[in-house]
Design a protein around this motif. Structure first.
Motif, PDB file in Angstrom:
ATOM      1  N   SER A 151     -17.807 -44.243 -23.582  1.00 61.29           N
ATOM      2  CA  SER A 151     -17.100 -44.797 -24.743  1.00 61.29           C
ATOM      3  C   SER A 151     -16.431 -43.683 -25.550  1.00 61.29           C
ATOM      4  CB  SER A 151     -18.073 -45.576 -25.641  1.00 61.29           C
ATOM      5  OG  SER A 151     -18.634 -46.658 -24.938  1.00 61.29           O
ATOM      6  N   GLU A 152     -17.150 -42.579 -25.739  1.00 65.05           N
ATOM      7  CA  GLU A 152     -16.574 -41.447 -26.467  1.00 65.05           C
ATOM      8  C   GLU A 152     -15.397 -40.843 -25.700  1.00 65.05           C
ATOM      9  OE1 GLU A 152     -19.395 -38.502 -27.656  1.00 65.05           O
ATOM     10  OE2 GLU A 152     -20.872 -39.989 -28.306  1.00 65.05           O
ATOM     11  N   LYS A 153     -15.527 -40.791 -24.393  1.00 68.21           N
ATOM     12  CA  LYS A 153     -14.458 -40.216 -23.566  1.00 68.21           C
ATOM     13  C   LYS A 153     -13.187 -41.067 -23.640  1.00 68.21           C
ATOM     14  CE  LYS A 153     -13.348 -38.962 -18.794  1.00 68.21           C
ATOM     15  NZ  LYS A 153     -13.806 -38.963 -17.381  1.00 68.21           N
ATOM     16  N   VAL A 154     -13.360 -42.396 -23.639  1.00 72.40           N
ATOM     17  CA  VAL A 154     -12.211 -43.300 -23.708  1.00 72.40           C
ATOM     18  C   VAL A 154     -11.456 -43.120 -25.018  1.00 72.40           C
ATOM     19  CG1 VAL A 154     -11.550 -45.736 -23.876  1.00 72.40           C
ATOM     20  CG2 VAL A 154     -13.186 -45.008 -22.121  1.00 72.40           C
ATOM     21  N   LEU A 159     -31.115 -44.213 -19.362  1.00 71.80           N
ATOM     22  CA  LEU A 159     -30.104 -43.358 -18.737  1.00 71.80           C
ATOM     23  C   LEU A 159     -28.728 -44.015 -18.759  1.00 71.80           C
ATOM     24  CD1 LEU A 159     -32.095 -42.013 -15.635  1.00 71.80           C
ATOM     25  CD2 LEU A 159     -31.529 -40.780 -17.734  1.00 71.80           C
ATOM     26  N   PHE A 160     -28.702 -45.321 -18.507  1.00 68.17           N
ATOM     27  CA  PHE A 160     -27.415 -46.016 -18.485  1.00 68.17           C
ATOM     28  C   PHE A 160     -26.812 -46.108 -19.884  1.00 68.17           C
ATOM     29  CE2 PHE A 160     -24.460 -49.551 -17.832  1.00 68.17           C
ATOM     30  CZ  PHE A 160     -23.856 -49.143 -16.648  1.00 68.17           C
ATOM     31  N   GLU A 161     -27.656 -46.215 -20.895  1.00 68.54           N
ATOM     32  CA  GLU A 161     -27.149 -46.222 -22.277  1.00 68.54           C
ATOM     33  C   GLU A 161     -26.485 -44.895 -22.604  1.00 68.54           C
ATOM     34  OE1 GLU A 161     -30.323 -47.222 -24.882  1.00 68.54           O
ATOM     35  OE2 GLU A 161     -30.117 -49.378 -24.582  1.00 68.54           O
ATOM     36  N   GLU A 162     -27.065 -43.792 -22.137  1.00 71.06           N
ATOM     37  CA  GLU A 162     -26.450 -42.475 -22.338  1.00 71.06           C
ATOM     38  C   GLU A 162     -25.076 -42.413 -21.669  1.00 71.06           C
ATOM     39  OE1 GLU A 162     -28.960 -39.350 -20.996  1.00 71.06           O
ATOM     40  OE2 GLU A 162     -30.562 -39.751 -22.437  1.00 71.06           O
ATOM     41  N   ILE A 163     -25.017 -42.916 -20.437  1.00 72.16           N
ATOM     42  CA  ILE A 163     -23.745 -42.916 -19.698  1.00 72.16           C
ATOM     43  C   ILE A 163     -22.705 -43.772 -20.428  1.00 72.16           C
ATOM     44  CG2 ILE A 163     -22.634 -43.694 -17.559  1.00 72.16           C
ATOM     45  CD1 ILE A 163     -25.231 -42.950 -16.103  1.00 72.16           C
ATOM     46  N   ASN A 193     -17.538 -33.454 -18.202  1.00 73.90           N
ATOM     47  CA  ASN A 193     -18.623 -32.708 -17.555  1.00 73.90           C
ATOM     48  C   ASN A 193     -19.987 -33.330 -17.855  1.00 73.90           C
ATOM     49  OD1 ASN A 193     -16.781 -30.854 -16.512  1.00 73.90           O
ATOM     50  ND2 ASN A 193     -16.973 -29.477 -18.277  1.00 73.90           N
ATOM     51  N   THR A 194     -20.157 -33.736 -19.101  1.00 78.61           N
ATOM     52  CA  THR A 194     -21.422 -34.390 -19.491  1.00 78.61           C
ATOM     53  C   THR A 194     -21.617 -35.690 -18.729  1.00 78.61           C
ATOM     54  OG1 THR A 194     -21.266 -33.446 -21.722  1.00 78.61           O
ATOM     55  CG2 THR A 194     -22.732 -35.337 -21.424  1.00 78.61           C
ATOM     56  N   LEU A 195     -20.533 -36.457 -18.611  1.00 79.52           N
ATOM     57  CA  LEU A 195     -20.603 -37.742 -17.894  1.00 79.52           C
ATOM     58  C   LEU A 195     -20.968 -37.530 -16.425  1.00 79.52           C
ATOM     59  CD1 LEU A 195     -20.184 -40.784 -18.256  1.00 79.52           C
ATOM     60  CD2 LEU A 195     -17.792 -40.454 -17.588  1.00 79.52           C
ATOM     61  N   SER A 196     -20.375 -36.505 -15.814  1.00 79.61           N
ATOM     62  CA  SER A 196     -20.697 -36.204 -14.412  1.00 79.61           C
ATOM     63  C   SER A 196     -22.167 -35.826 -14.264  1.00 79.61           C
ATOM     64  CB  SER A 196     -19.813 -35.055 -13.908  1.00 79.61           C
ATOM     65  OG  SER A 196     -18.450 -35.407 -13.949  1.00 79.61           O
ATOM     66  N   SER A 197     -22.666 -35.022 -15.202  1.00 77.75           N
ATOM     67  CA  SER A 197     -24.078 -34.608 -15.170  1.00 77.75           C
ATOM     68  C   SER A 197     -25.003 -35.806 -15.340  1.00 77.75           C
ATOM     69  CB  SER A 197     -24.359 -33.584 -16.276  1.00 77.75           C
ATOM     70  OG  SER A 197     -23.569 -32.427 -16.107  1.00 77.75           O
ATOM     71  N   ARG A 213     -12.790 -31.284 -26.041  1.00 81.18           N
ATOM     72  CA  ARG A 213     -13.838 -32.307 -26.183  1.00 81.18           C
ATOM     73  C   ARG A 213     -13.798 -33.267 -24.993  1.00 81.18           C
ATOM     74  NH1 ARG A 213     -17.203 -35.056 -29.438  1.00 81.18           N
ATOM     75  NH2 ARG A 213     -17.124 -37.338 -29.407  1.00 81.18           N
ATOM     76  N   TYR A 214     -12.591 -33.610 -24.552  1.00 79.87           N
ATOM     77  CA  TYR A 214     -12.442 -34.529 -23.413  1.00 79.87           C
ATOM     78  C   TYR A 214     -13.036 -33.902 -22.149  1.00 79.87           C
ATOM     79  CZ  TYR A 214     -10.235 -37.758 -20.112  1.00 79.87           C
ATOM     80  OH  TYR A 214     -10.011 -38.686 -19.119  1.00 79.87           O
ATOM     81  N   ILE A 215     -12.760 -32.616 -21.945  1.00 80.83           N
ATOM     82  CA  ILE A 215     -13.290 -31.911 -20.761  1.00 80.83           C
ATOM     83  C   ILE A 215     -14.817 -31.826 -20.823  1.00 80.83           C
ATOM     84  CG2 ILE A 215     -13.343 -29.703 -19.549  1.00 80.83           C
ATOM     85  CD1 ILE A 215     -10.434 -29.285 -20.472  1.00 80.83           C
ATOM     86  N   ASN A 216     -15.337 -31.525 -22.011  1.00 75.51           N
ATOM     87  CA  ASN A 216     -16.797 -31.443 -22.174  1.00 75.51           C
ATOM     88  C   ASN A 216     -17.458 -32.796 -21.919  1.00 75.51           C
ATOM     89  OD1 ASN A 216     -16.718 -28.723 -22.820  1.00 75.51           O
ATOM     90  ND2 ASN A 216     -16.600 -29.100 -25.025  1.00 75.51           N
TER      91      ASN A 216
END
Length: 332
Positions: A65-68, A56-60, A82-86, A76-79
């Motif tokens: 990293s992609e968001k940064v 799970l932490f690897e996914e986060i 949202n994915t990171l929050s989930s 894409r940044y907004i998505n």
């Protein structure tokens, strides 16, 4: 258990370890049944949690990293946000479920082992079915004691964080402050280990005496006096063994991607078996330590009355008055 209680006060560190081993060996069958019922799921869930938490932490980490590397304000940044929050919500829910199940199984294991050792001590007729029928009733008392100890740990950690915050935010950054911080850290660790010992002994008190909660904690603090060094050494040894097995599992199984799959499975099973044995052995040691501390303070436990106390769990439990379990002191 062939020793008279008067003789138990003279047991040192290695004698306690040896006595615990003899207890397990004398009733191998029932301890194996306890191992496979509450303790095996406890051990398996603990190790599985390390693997799942890592995934799970690897996914986060990947999403972060992609968001940064993504321009803020884009779709894409907004998505990704949202994915990171989930993913964080999923991670927190998993941790909450894990700690809840771990809490329940650890208390059930403690109740089963302490009751079993005390029954062997009083020479009660013991069956696995009898142990399992008692466990739910003892579990409630352990839960109350654990709740108080958890509150004490929470306050203790908050005080430590306040001291650290004060040191970093108010005092000047120099060699003396660095030295002072190390001293505070050492004191904190010593206090944490001592509180762990109090909690472990209070759990035994909650099963074998009338008091639980604050009463069990107070009685535990009293019993540790005079055997503090032995109790802390035993707790330190068990905790270090636990940390070593956890580190070995994380290094060789969770992060052992370079190893072949079958080797990781074998190493995982080895860690599981050793951790399973350590959990059982540690709980037996806690109970033997309780008897040693009682003997040291010349508090005689009449086997007949303790037997009545243990048998009372099989019916509708009624709290015993103090004199029913806590008998008069004997003379040495």
């Amino acid at each position: 258990m062939d020793r008279e209680q008067e003789d138990m006060q003279f047991l040192g560190l290695f004698a306690i370890l040896k006595e615990s081993y003899k207890i397990i060996k004398s009733c191998r069958k029932i301890f194996w049944q306890i191992k496979l019922t509450p303790i095996l799921p406890l051990t398996f869930i603990f190790l599985a949690h390390l693997e799942i938490s890592n995934l799970l932490f690897e996914e986060i980490y990947r999403t972060e990293s992609e968001k940064v590397s993504t321009r803020p304000g884009t779709k894409r940044y907004i998505n990704l946000s949202n994915t990171l929050s989930s993913e964080w919500i999923k991670f927190c829910l998993f941790k909450f479920a894990y700690f809840t199940i771990l809490f329940i199984l650890s208390l059930l294991s403690t109740a089963a082992v302490v009751y079993t050792v005390a029954s062997i001590y009083t020479r009660l007729e013991l069956t696995f079915k009898k142990v399992m029928s008692v466990v739910p009733k003892v579990w409630i008392r352990l839960m109350i004691t654990f709740s108080y100890m958890l509150s004490a740990f929470f306050v203790y950690n908050i005080l430590f964080l306040l001291v650290v915050q004060f040191s970093l935010g108010v005092l000047p950054d120099n060699v003396f402050v660095g030295f002072l911080f190390n001293v505070v850290l050492v004191v904190y660790v010593m206090g944490f280990v001592y509180m762990t010992v109090v909690w472990q002994l209070a759990s035994v008190v909650s099963v074998l005496e009338s008091g639980y909660g604050i009463k069990a904690m107070t009685k535990s603090i009293y019993l540790i006096k005079g055997n503090r060094s032995v109790a802390i050494t035993i707790s330190f040894m068990l905790n270090m063994s636990f940390v070593f097995l956890q580190y070995a599992f994380e290094l060789l199984v969770v992060e052992g991607g370079s190893l072949e799959a079958w080797k990781r499975v074998v190493l995982g099973v080895v860690c599981l078996v050793n951790l399973l044995t350590l959990f059982l052995y540690g709980l037996v040691i806690q109970t033997i330590l309780y008897l040693v501390c009682k003997s040291y303070h010349h508090e005689n436990i009449d086997k007949g009355d303790l037997s009545d106390h243990l048998e009372s769990y099989l019916g509708d439990y009624e709290p015993l008055i103090e004199k029913d379990v806590q008998l008069e002191q004997y003379r040495v």
